[in-house]
Scaffold this motif. Structure first.
Motif, short mmCIF file in Angstrom:
data_model
loop_
_atom_site.label_atom_id
_atom_site.label_comp_id
_atom_site.label_asym_id
_atom_site.label_seq_id
_atom_site.Cartn_x
_atom_site.Cartn_y
_atom_site.Cartn_z
N ASN A 1 24.11 -80.41 34.06
CA ASN A 1 24.25 -79.24 33.56
C ASN A 1 24.27 -78.83 32.24
O ASN A 1 24.74 -77.76 31.65
N ALA A 2 23.70 -79.57 31.35
CA ALA A 2 23.73 -79.30 29.93
C ALA A 2 22.51 -78.44 29.58
O ALA A 2 21.52 -77.99 30.42
N SER A 3 22.83 -77.37 28.40
CA SER A 3 21.69 -76.67 28.23
C SER A 3 21.04 -76.96 26.75
O SER A 3 21.86 -76.80 25.86
N PHE B 1 19.26 -89.57 20.91
CA PHE B 1 20.29 -88.58 21.07
C PHE B 1 20.81 -88.36 22.40
O PHE B 1 20.11 -88.82 23.47
N ALA B 2 22.02 -88.24 22.59
CA ALA B 2 22.66 -87.74 23.95
C ALA B 2 23.49 -86.65 23.68
O ALA B 2 24.07 -86.53 23.02
N ILE B 3 23.39 -85.74 24.86
CA ILE B 3 24.38 -84.55 25.09
C ILE B 3 25.03 -84.88 26.44
O ILE B 3 24.19 -85.07 27.52
N GLY B 4 26.20 -84.51 26.55
CA GLY B 4 27.09 -84.77 27.58
C GLY B 4 26.91 -83.49 28.65
O GLY B 4 26.17 -82.51 28.51
N GLU B 5 27.76 -83.77 29.76
CA GLU B 5 27.91 -82.89 30.90
C GLU B 5 28.29 -81.48 30.27
O GLU B 5 29.09 -81.26 29.58
#
Length: 396
Positions: free
Chosen positions: A199-201, A212-216
């Motif tokens: 559900n990341a945008s 690179f990492a982007i969380g919930e």
């Protein structure tokens, strides 16, 4: 039945302040997961914590007749897992530098200082990643993104990228969780993986270089520029230019401004056009406030930025010096570069001067900040923050 217990090494815990005021050492995020999440995934087991007394209600300790105590600053890998699994009862695994990596014992009383318990010694000769200092968090972040990415992708399939206007370099090194939304972005995974959480945008015009990492449920704003070795934890909002940073979770840097070689805890907010320096003009090693000595100590690094504890906020156009440490629940604002150490529960800025952030006001702001994400700031949270307030009173 065995118990997996992640313990705080007393010296390392002090070196990792201000982040360990409000969490165990293993609660630190480096890579995609926190250290605790890494051990839980690798060992396929629930974990508990041996930590400071004021944190124990939130992070309980669960013992059994077969306890595996693991250094909470230690990042797992396949070789370490094998060595720990092979430990015989009443034995200790030590690094080449004689640091305790893991202990297996039936004793309910073991601590890192428990010299009265006789343990068989085993030495681990392979390289290790131990997060000893706050700057180790961003220094090891790229490698840990790669390690966590490999663990995640070994067992799962990536969701499909459906946006025709997003361009990917090395798409096989990009993993997208279900529910993620990506529009008109550039994802370059040629030099390291890109992980996009559930559900990341990723909004229009964002440019990302891996690792690179982007969380919930986190949001990367329009036109954001993300340089390598950066992690945005869950439930964050991030914009502007970010390079080699770790944002633990639930924090916002929603507007333009530069953040480099930095670590932000949880529930932080950087106002619009906030910037930090990460390189001194004379290119000498950066010094950083030490919670052990109470004075600046050399990091040995040329690039070192901002370290901000939980619940802290910066007003618009705040400027942070190279190697700045901001404690827990700080409200900093005003013209000019700010002090290189701003103690916990400080209110103000260099131009205006600092006063103590009244505890009742700090708690009210923390409750409001947390409630905006649909989370309750409960009595346990308040007790933790009150303990930090009392512990840090002599620093202000």
């Amino acid at each position: 039945m065995r118990s997996i217990i992640l313990f705080d090494d007393p010296t390392i815990r002090l070196q990792l302040l201000p982040f360990t005021y409000t969490r165990p050492v293993a609660g630190i995020r480096c890579g995609i997961w926190t250290i605790a999440e890494k051990w839980s995934k690798w060992l396929k087991s629930e974990i508990s914590y041996q930590t400071e007394s004021h944190l124990r209600h939130r992070f309980p300790l669960i013992k059994s007749e077969d306890n595996f105590y693991i250094n909470g600053a230690l990042c797992p890998d396949a070789s370490l897992i094998e060595a720990i699994e092979k430990l015989s009862p009443e034995s200790v695994l030590l690094s080449k530098e004689n640091e305790i990596l893991a202990v297996r014992t039936s004793s309910p009383d073991w601590t890192p200082a428990a010299n009265s318990i006789i343990l068989d010694k085993h030495y681990y000769e392979e390289p290790i990643i131990l997060i000893r200092q706050v700057w180790d968090i961003f220094l090891n972040n790229g490698a840990q993104i790669k390690a966590d990415f490999a663990k995640i992708t070994a067992a799962k399939q990536s969701a499909k990228l459906t946006d025709p206007f997003t361009f990917c370099y090395n798409p096989e090194n990009i993993f997208i969780e279900e529910g993620a939304l990506i529009k008109a972005a550039i994802l370059n995974a040629e030099n390291g993986p890109i992980y996009i959480g559930k559900n990341a945008s990723i909004q229009e015009g964002a440019i990302i270089q891996g690792p690179f990492a982007i969380g919930e449920s986190s949001v990367l704003a329009q036109g954001a520029k993300i340089r390598p070795n950066t992690t945005v934890g869950p439930f964050c909002k991030v914009g502007g230019e970010v390079s080699n940073c770790v944002i633990f979770g639930y924090s916002n840097k929603g507007h333009d401004g530069y953040l480099g070689n930095s670590v932000l805890g949880e529930w932080c907010n950087l106002g619009a056009n906030t910037n930090n320096s990460n390189l001194k003009n004379d290119h000498t090693a950066v010094k950083l406030h030490s919670y052990i000595t109470g004075k600046p100590e050399s990091t040995g690094l040329l690039f070192c930025g901002l370290f901000m504890g939980d619940y802290s906020k910066a007003g618009i156009s705040t400027m942070f010096n190279t190697g700045t440490v901001v404690g827990v629940s700080v409200n900093v604002f005003g013209a000019g570069f700010q002090s290189k150490h701003i103690p916990s529960f400080s209110w103000g800025g260099n131009a205006e001067g600092f006063t103590e952030y009244r505890f009742e006001k700090a708690i009210a702001v923390a409750k409001d900040t947390v409630s905006r994400r649909g989370i309750k700031f409960d009595e346990t949270d308040e007790k933790i923050v009150k303990q930090v307030f009392d512990q840090t009173k002599n620093q202000r």
